[in-house]
Design a protein around this motif. Sequence first.
Motif, PDB file in Angstrom:
ATOM      1  N   ARG A 206      95.945  47.652  51.351  1.00 50.18           N
ATOM      2  CA  ARG A 206      95.775  47.940  49.920  1.00 50.18           C
ATOM      3  C   ARG A 206      97.011  47.632  49.075  1.00 50.18           C
ATOM      4  NH1 ARG A 206      91.678  49.682  47.834  1.00 50.18           N
ATOM      5  NH2 ARG A 206      89.950  50.730  48.797  1.00 50.18           N
ATOM      6  N   SER A 207      98.163  47.527  49.695  1.00 50.87           N
ATOM      7  CA  SER A 207      99.357  47.204  48.907  1.00 50.87           C
ATOM      8  C   SER A 207      99.510  45.693  48.679  1.00 50.87           C
ATOM      9  CB  SER A 207     100.613  47.789  49.545  1.00 50.87           C
ATOM     10  OG  SER A 207     100.728  47.394  50.870  1.00 50.87           O
ATOM     11  N   ALA A 208      98.604  44.897  49.207  1.00 51.28           N
ATOM     12  CA  ALA A 208      98.595  43.450  48.968  1.00 51.28           C
ATOM     13  C   ALA A 208      97.843  43.182  47.667  1.00 51.28           C
ATOM     14  CB  ALA A 208      97.939  42.720  50.135  1.00 51.28           C
ATOM     15  N   THR A 209      98.467  43.532  46.562  1.00 49.93           N
ATOM     16  CA  THR A 209      97.817  43.412  45.256  1.00 49.93           C
ATOM     17  C   THR A 209      98.178  42.098  44.574  1.00 49.93           C
ATOM     18  OG1 THR A 209      99.655  44.475  44.115  1.00 49.93           O
ATOM     19  CG2 THR A 209      97.878  45.919  44.920  1.00 49.93           C
ATOM     20  N   VAL A 210      97.402  41.773  43.553  1.00 50.17           N
ATOM     21  CA  VAL A 210      97.685  40.592  42.738  1.00 50.17           C
ATOM     22  C   VAL A 210      99.068  40.748  42.102  1.00 50.17           C
ATOM     23  CG1 VAL A 210      96.986  39.329  40.656  1.00 50.17           C
ATOM     24  CG2 VAL A 210      95.251  40.069  42.317  1.00 50.17           C
ATOM     25  N   HIS A 211      99.411  41.952  41.657  1.00 49.03           N
ATOM     26  CA  HIS A 211     100.717  42.202  41.051  1.00 49.03           C
ATOM     27  C   HIS A 211     101.844  41.869  42.017  1.00 49.03           C
ATOM     28  CE1 HIS A 211     104.157  44.667  39.682  1.00 49.03           C
ATOM     29  NE2 HIS A 211     103.751  44.249  38.499  1.00 49.03           N
ATOM     30  N   ARG A 212     101.727  42.304  43.273  1.00 48.34           N
ATOM     31  CA  ARG A 212     102.762  42.009  44.275  1.00 48.34           C
ATOM     32  C   ARG A 212     102.860  40.503  44.513  1.00 48.34           C
ATOM     33  NH1 ARG A 212     106.537  40.666  46.243  1.00 48.34           N
ATOM     34  NH2 ARG A 212     107.343  41.061  48.325  1.00 48.34           N
ATOM     35  N   LEU A 213     101.727  39.846  44.534  1.00 53.35           N
ATOM     36  CA  LEU A 213     101.690  38.396  44.714  1.00 53.35           C
ATOM     37  C   LEU A 213     102.388  37.697  43.548  1.00 53.35           C
ATOM     38  CD1 LEU A 213     100.631  36.173  46.544  1.00 53.35           C
ATOM     39  CD2 LEU A 213      98.438  36.341  45.381  1.00 53.35           C
ATOM     40  N   LEU A 214     102.126  38.148  42.336  1.00 55.06           N
ATOM     41  CA  LEU A 214     102.746  37.543  41.160  1.00 55.06           C
ATOM     42  C   LEU A 214     104.253  37.757  41.139  1.00 55.06           C
ATOM     43  CD1 LEU A 214     100.123  38.305  38.386  1.00 55.06           C
ATOM     44  CD2 LEU A 214     100.535  36.160  39.572  1.00 55.06           C
ATOM     45  N   GLN A 215     104.703  38.884  41.663  1.00 56.37           N
ATOM     46  CA  GLN A 215     106.149  39.118  41.740  1.00 56.37           C
ATOM     47  C   GLN A 215     106.812  38.038  42.589  1.00 56.37           C
ATOM     48  OE1 GLN A 215     106.208  43.128  43.273  1.00 56.37           O
ATOM     49  NE2 GLN A 215     106.838  43.948  41.286  1.00 56.37           N
ATOM     50  N   SER A 216     106.171  37.655  43.665  1.00 55.59           N
ATOM     51  CA  SER A 216     106.730  36.615  44.528  1.00 55.59           C
ATOM     52  C   SER A 216     106.591  35.223  43.930  1.00 55.59           C
ATOM     53  CB  SER A 216     106.053  36.645  45.901  1.00 55.59           C
ATOM     54  OG  SER A 216     106.429  37.791  46.588  1.00 55.59           O
ATOM     55  N   LEU A 217     105.653  35.053  43.033  1.00 53.29           N
ATOM     56  CA  LEU A 217     105.427  33.740  42.421  1.00 53.29           C
ATOM     57  C   LEU A 217     106.281  33.502  41.179  1.00 53.29           C
ATOM     58  CD1 LEU A 217     101.539  33.667  42.654  1.00 53.29           C
ATOM     59  CD2 LEU A 217     103.113  32.227  43.932  1.00 53.29           C
ATOM     60  N   GLN A 218     106.946  34.540  40.679  1.00 53.97           N
ATOM     61  CA  GLN A 218     107.651  34.435  39.404  1.00 53.97           C
ATOM     62  C   GLN A 218     108.695  33.337  39.347  1.00 53.97           C
ATOM     63  OE1 GLN A 218     109.045  38.415  38.705  1.00 53.97           O
ATOM     64  NE2 GLN A 218     107.542  38.703  37.111  1.00 53.97           N
ATOM     65  N   SER A 219     109.375  33.077  40.420  1.00 51.33           N
ATOM     66  CA  SER A 219     110.458  32.080  40.378  1.00 51.33           C
ATOM     67  C   SER A 219     110.009  30.676  40.755  1.00 51.33           C
ATOM     68  CB  SER A 219     111.585  32.514  41.311  1.00 51.33           C
ATOM     69  OG  SER A 219     112.138  33.705  40.837  1.00 51.33           O
ATOM     70  N   THR A 220     108.736  30.477  40.944  1.00 56.47           N
ATOM     71  CA  THR A 220     108.255  29.144  41.298  1.00 56.47           C
ATOM     72  C   THR A 220     107.985  28.336  40.040  1.00 56.47           C
ATOM     73  OG1 THR A 220     105.937  29.815  41.317  1.00 56.47           O
ATOM     74  CG2 THR A 220     107.149  30.024  43.383  1.00 56.47           C
ATOM     75  N   ASP A 221     107.656  27.084  40.228  1.00 58.53           N
ATOM     76  CA  ASP A 221     107.386  26.200  39.094  1.00 58.53           C
ATOM     77  C   ASP A 221     105.923  26.221  38.668  1.00 58.53           C
ATOM     78  OD1 ASP A 221     109.997  25.360  38.960  1.00 58.53           O
ATOM     79  OD2 ASP A 221     109.684  23.737  40.385  1.00 58.53           O
ATOM     80  N   ILE A 222     105.169  27.187  39.157  1.00 56.49           N
ATOM     81  CA  ILE A 222     103.755  27.279  38.787  1.00 56.49           C
ATOM     82  C   ILE A 222     103.668  27.825  37.373  1.00 56.49           C
ATOM     83  CG2 ILE A 222     101.543  28.351  39.339  1.00 56.49           C
ATOM     84  CD1 ILE A 222     102.517  28.549  42.227  1.00 56.49           C
ATOM     85  N   HIS A 223     103.012  27.106  36.510  1.00 52.05           N
ATOM     86  CA  HIS A 223     102.889  27.529  35.111  1.00 52.05           C
ATOM     87  C   HIS A 223     101.965  28.737  35.012  1.00 52.05           C
ATOM     88  CE1 HIS A 223     101.974  27.401  30.816  1.00 52.05           C
ATOM     89  NE2 HIS A 223     103.153  26.805  30.729  1.00 52.05           N
ATOM     90  N   PRO A 224     102.316  29.736  34.189  1.00 50.37           N
ATOM     91  CA  PRO A 224     101.500  30.954  34.062  1.00 50.37           C
ATOM     92  C   PRO A 224     100.034  30.688  33.714  1.00 50.37           C
ATOM     93  CG  PRO A 224     103.599  31.275  32.983  1.00 50.37           C
ATOM     94  CD  PRO A 224     103.557  29.838  33.416  1.00 50.37           C
ATOM     95  N   SER A 225      99.756  29.657  32.912  1.00 48.31           N
ATOM     96  CA  SER A 225      98.360  29.383  32.543  1.00 48.31           C
ATOM     97  C   SER A 225      97.534  28.978  33.771  1.00 48.31           C
ATOM     98  CB  SER A 225      98.290  28.299  31.466  1.00 48.31           C
ATOM     99  OG  SER A 225      98.798  27.078  31.963  1.00 48.31           O
ATOM    100  N   THR A 226      98.165  28.327  34.732  1.00 44.37           N
ATOM    101  CA  THR A 226      97.478  27.949  35.960  1.00 44.37           C
ATOM    102  C   THR A 226      97.061  29.190  36.722  1.00 44.37           C
ATOM    103  OG1 THR A 226      98.834  25.977  36.097  1.00 44.37           O
ATOM    104  CG2 THR A 226      97.670  26.626  38.094  1.00 44.37           C
ATOM    105  N   LEU A 227      97.955  30.186  36.788  1.00 39.87           N
ATOM    106  CA  LEU A 227      97.622  31.406  37.496  1.00 39.87           C
ATOM    107  C   LEU A 227      96.611  32.252  36.732  1.00 39.87           C
ATOM    108  CD1 LEU A 227     101.143  32.221  38.853  1.00 39.87           C
ATOM    109  CD2 LEU A 227      99.213  31.313  40.092  1.00 39.87           C
ATOM    110  N   ASP A 228      96.635  32.152  35.407  1.00 42.24           N
ATOM    111  CA  ASP A 228      95.606  32.840  34.622  1.00 42.24           C
ATOM    112  C   ASP A 228      94.218  32.373  35.054  1.00 42.24           C
ATOM    113  OD1 ASP A 228      97.571  34.151  33.237  1.00 42.24           O
ATOM    114  OD2 ASP A 228      97.433  32.881  31.452  1.00 42.24           O
TER     115      ASP A 228
END
Length: 191
Positions: free
Chosen positions: A165-187
């Motif tokens: 249950r701690s494998a949340t979208v929020h936790r995933l996004l924390q790890s993705l923050q420093s990548t070059d993936i544009h936020p609109s793509t993740l939206d």
Amino acid sequence: MDLRHKEILRKHRLDLSNQILIDDTIVQFLYQENILKSQVDEIQSQKRLLDILPTRGPRAFDTFLNSQEEEFTWVRDKLLQDLEQPNGSGKNTQIWNIPEVTLQAVPSDRRLSRLASRIGSEWESILLDLGLSTGALHRCRADHPLSLHGQVLAGLIQWRQSQGRSATVHRLLQSLQSTDIHPSTLDEVFQ
């Protein structure tokens, strides 16, 4: 290692790997300070210090900075300067246009598959930040040798299964923050 420290290392990964020679001095200093243990041979043979360092506990970042004092002071100064800035890289999860209910949810297979197709060369760093071991990453690569998407998806599913249950979208996004993936793509992935 603190999430902010991981973000700084990830942000400067290219500079660090280009400017710092992972020589015996740095690796032996980290071994002497009990940050590295059995990973010394792996680091020296594969130059994987920046992959392993974030998994080595809360003292790892400061000890790494100390190892830079004599030969790589400009690198140390750059990392310290970035650390002193409020919010590290200046990013936070509020740049993502994702509803709070989705942020607290565990991502489905479909969402993980969509995300896997958008993650590029940073996938290993992301999964290490999420807590997967280097052994698990090797298994993902071995199980799907011809498919980057398959490797990433296998790693994401393994992360979700291990964290529950701690494998949340929020936790995933924390790890993705420093990548070059544009936020609109993740939206698009998490809407």
